[in-house]
Write an enzyme that holds these catalytic residues in place. Structure first.
Site: not given
Length: 242
Positions: A76, A78, A89, A203
């Protein structure tokens, strides 16, 4: 880090997408999940919630379906003011890169010898065929995953399936357990073995980037994607200079 990074109205007409996505997006907004999501978002705004980003569908505006070379899945947006810009990202120019993005730049350096860019936004990738897709497309200030399971996933699952079902070559980069849980959406499509390359790693978060059997740092996903696409006559340039 301005107020225009905040969602101020819930109106799908104010969230443009490229024409190649329009039919899929329209079906979603007319579905029970889409209608319920709009109700949820309006209620949260009315209650005073600060929601990011201002343009939840920006990835679908910048990256037409037919031009997709790579899909990078995030979870989701930031959840800090000024950070989310509708691309997984990525953060806008002038914003300090969060830890996960810093690790992406570290891997670019280790994998391709590519020095960290002066500009931190990943918009140049989106403009040349990298779909930077979060599975949930909005979030509240300081509350990660606050809009998870409210309906966005029905849309983003449909997007993943649509890309996997297309006839052009595409690399899926699945970083972390959440992204990897979506691999079934890719593998259930016919022809995916010849048109899709699926790369998996931990991740890029500092909590997991160096751990486990598939650490993100050292995964070489950027060069692997570049090489696989090249064999199909597709150029991929990971440089972020404007």
């Amino acid at each position: 880090m301005t107020e225009n990074a905040v969602l101020t109205q819930v109106d799908p007409l104010a969230w443009p997408v490229h024409a190649s996505w329009q039919a899929l997006v329209d079906r979603f907004w007319q579905s029970p999940q889409g209608l319920a999501l709009l109700v949820f978002l309006r209620k949260r705004l009315q209650s005073g919630a600060r929601i990011y980003p201002a343009q939840p569908l920006r990835a679908l505006w910048l990256t037409p379906m037919a031009e997709i070379k790579v899909v990078i899945l995030g979870q989701d947006p930031y959840h800090g003011l000024g950070q989310a810009e509708g691309l997984a990202f990525s953060v806008p120019s002038g914003v300090a890169p969060p830890p996960s993005l810093r690790n992406i730049f570290k891997e670019l350096l280790a994998d391709l010898g590519q020095a960290p860019p002066f500009e931190v936004t990943l918009t140049p990738w989106a403009s040349q065929g990298v779909l930077l897709l979060n599975t949930c497309l909005s979030v509240e200030d300081g509350l990660p995953a606050s809009h998870a399971k409210q309906g966005w996933e029905a849309l983003t699952d449909g997007i993943i399936q649509a890309v996997a079902e297309s006839t052009h070559a595409c690399v899926f980069m699945l970083w972390g357990a959440h992204a990897q849980s979506k691999q079934a959406l890719i593998h259930q499509t016919s022809g995916h073995q010849t048109t899709c390359l699926v790369l998996q790693a931990n991740h890029p978060s500092p909590l997991s980037a160096l751990r486990g059997d598939a650490p993100f740092i050292g995964c070489q996903h950027f060069s692997k994607a570049q090489a696989w696409l090249k064999t199909r006559g597709i150029a991929m340039d990971w440089r972020l200079e404007s």
